[in-house]
Write an enzyme that holds these catalytic residues in place. Structure first.
Site, mmCIF file in Angstrom:
data_model
loop_
_atom_site.group_PDB
_atom_site.id
_atom_site.type_symbol
_atom_site.label_atom_id
_atom_site.label_comp_id
_atom_site.label_asym_id
_atom_site.label_seq_id
_atom_site.Cartn_x
_atom_site.Cartn_y
_atom_site.Cartn_z
ATOM 1 N N LEU A 126 0.864 -1.167 0.000
ATOM 2 C CA LEU A 126 0.000 0.000 0.000
ATOM 3 C C LEU A 126 0.905 1.222 0.000
ATOM 4 C CD1 LEU A 126 -2.766 -0.935 2.624
ATOM 5 C CD2 LEU A 126 -3.017 -0.810 0.141
ATOM 6 N N ASP A 127 0.530 2.245 -0.764
ATOM 7 C CA ASP A 127 1.405 3.416 -0.843
ATOM 8 C C ASP A 127 1.357 4.218 0.455
ATOM 9 O OD1 ASP A 127 -0.964 4.909 -0.987
ATOM 10 O OD2 ASP A 127 -0.989 4.810 -3.168
ATOM 11 N N LEU A 128 2.123 5.284 0.500
ATOM 12 C CA LEU A 128 2.326 6.042 1.730
ATOM 13 C C LEU A 128 1.026 6.553 2.335
ATOM 14 C CD1 LEU A 128 4.386 7.374 3.701
ATOM 15 C CD2 LEU A 128 4.367 9.361 2.176
#
Length: 351
Positions: A126-128
């Site tokens: 999952l991205d930031l």
């Protein structure tokens, strides 16, 4: 009579088959992936950087085979033998990087995990700024198998996007979109509600490419400002709090991913029965009396067994005395004894 061919003794019926050679070891990349060091690609990059040593020598090729008996070091830290495959559900908060190290010095998800966790890797990323469910495992082969689209597991998200959209526009995503020149698979998006300038949308996909949800909704002039993954395959986020981590039971894991990887059964430890409890059946077994005698218990402590019948008393037989009416067995003395009569039938003491 034709000459009979000599029979090959090695093909005799009763002769045992030759033993197979010992099974060769696995490639170092596969072995390190199994113990949770990283994916095979990550291990190959580690080998190129000279971070892997086998028996004191720096490894130069990922094709090197090991059996697990070698002394393997990664970043000068020893690598333990592979453990039974395990998996956890983790609620990733936003603001954490899904990697073990970050070049920009940002805090990683693995630094926020509980200290009693073993070395694990994530199933996908999952991205930031995204949050929600991430699966963690100590087995790299299992992580790789679950990430493949061929596994057929879907990912479901709740997205809040700035802009206005209709369900007819969202239905156009079923044909997929093109990201970096690569077409995606089917994307199912349903409008939950329009709340002012923001729309809440439920999104389901199978590929899980980098930033796929955000870039797919951008094609409809929607900008995602919050993204939550609510499920990955059969595993749900549920009421798992932010930053919380919960292990999936081995029995459940075997039922759901046992067709992808071999998960041996755990041997339950043997427990001794508690004192004073009903756990031990021996406590209620009737012991023979000679065993009681051998252990020095009871009236047979000296080891003598109980006689079959009581010996006859040495006392003389009791003389049966009749009562006043000449009937045997009556009471002949005492307070309630009947008064005796003389020969004439008169009571004693009376004339």
């Amino acid at each position: 009579m034709p000459d009979m061919q000599k029979r090959d003794p090695s093909k005799s019926k009763g002769q045992s088959k030759p033993k197979l050679a010992d099974k060769p070891g696995d490639r170092i990349a596969k072995f390190l992936a199994r113990v949770g060091v990283g994916s095979r690609r990550d291990v190959e990059r580690m080998i190129d950087d000279g971070r892997v040593k086998v028996n004191g020598k720096v490894l130069t090729t990922p094709a090197f085979k090991v059996t697990g008996k070698e002394k393997i070091l990664v970043d000068n830290a020893p690598v333990e033998a592979p453990d039974i495959p395990r998996m956890w559900r983790y609620h990733k908060p936003d603001g954490l990087v899904t990697s073990h190290k970050d070049e920009q010095g940002r805090r990683t998800m693995f630094e926020a995990l509980p200290t009693n966790m073993p070395r694990v890797i994530s199933v996908g990323r999952l991205d930031l700024t995204s949050e929600g469910l991430i699966l963690l495992t100590n087995d790299g082969e299992l992580a790789r198998a679950l990430e493949l689209p061929s596994t057929g597991w879907s990912r479901r998200y709740r997205a809040r996007a700035y802009g206005k959209v209709t369900q007819e526009q969202l239905d156009t995503l079923k044909k997929g979109v093109v990201i970096d020149g690569i077409p995606t698979g089917e994307i199912i998006a349903t409008l939950d509600r329009q709340q002012g300038d923001n729309a809440w949308i439920n999104v389901t996909l199978h590929d899980g490419k980098n930033r796929e949800v955000r870039r797919a909704l951008e094609t409809l002039d929607l900008k995602v400002n919050r993204l939550i993954r609510v499920s990955f395959g059969p595993y749900m986020l549920g009421d798992l709090g932010k930053g919380a981590c919960e292990e999936i039971k081995t029995r459940v894991l075997r039922d759901q991913v046992g067709h992808l990887i071999d998960i041996p059964e755990e041997k339950s430890p043997t427990r001794k029965p508690k004192r004073g409890s009903y756990a031990s059946a021996k406590r209620f077994q009737k012991k023979p009396k000679d065993e009681n005698a051998a252990k020095g218990r009871g009236k047979f402590a000296k080891g003598s067994a109980k006689p079959a019948s009581k010996p006859k008393s040495k006392r003389p037989a009791k003389k049966i005395v009749g009562n006043a009416y000449g009937k045997p067995g009556g009471k002949t003395s005492g307070k309630y004894a009947p008064r005796s009569h003389g020969k004439s039938g008169q009571r004693k003491g009376k004339t």
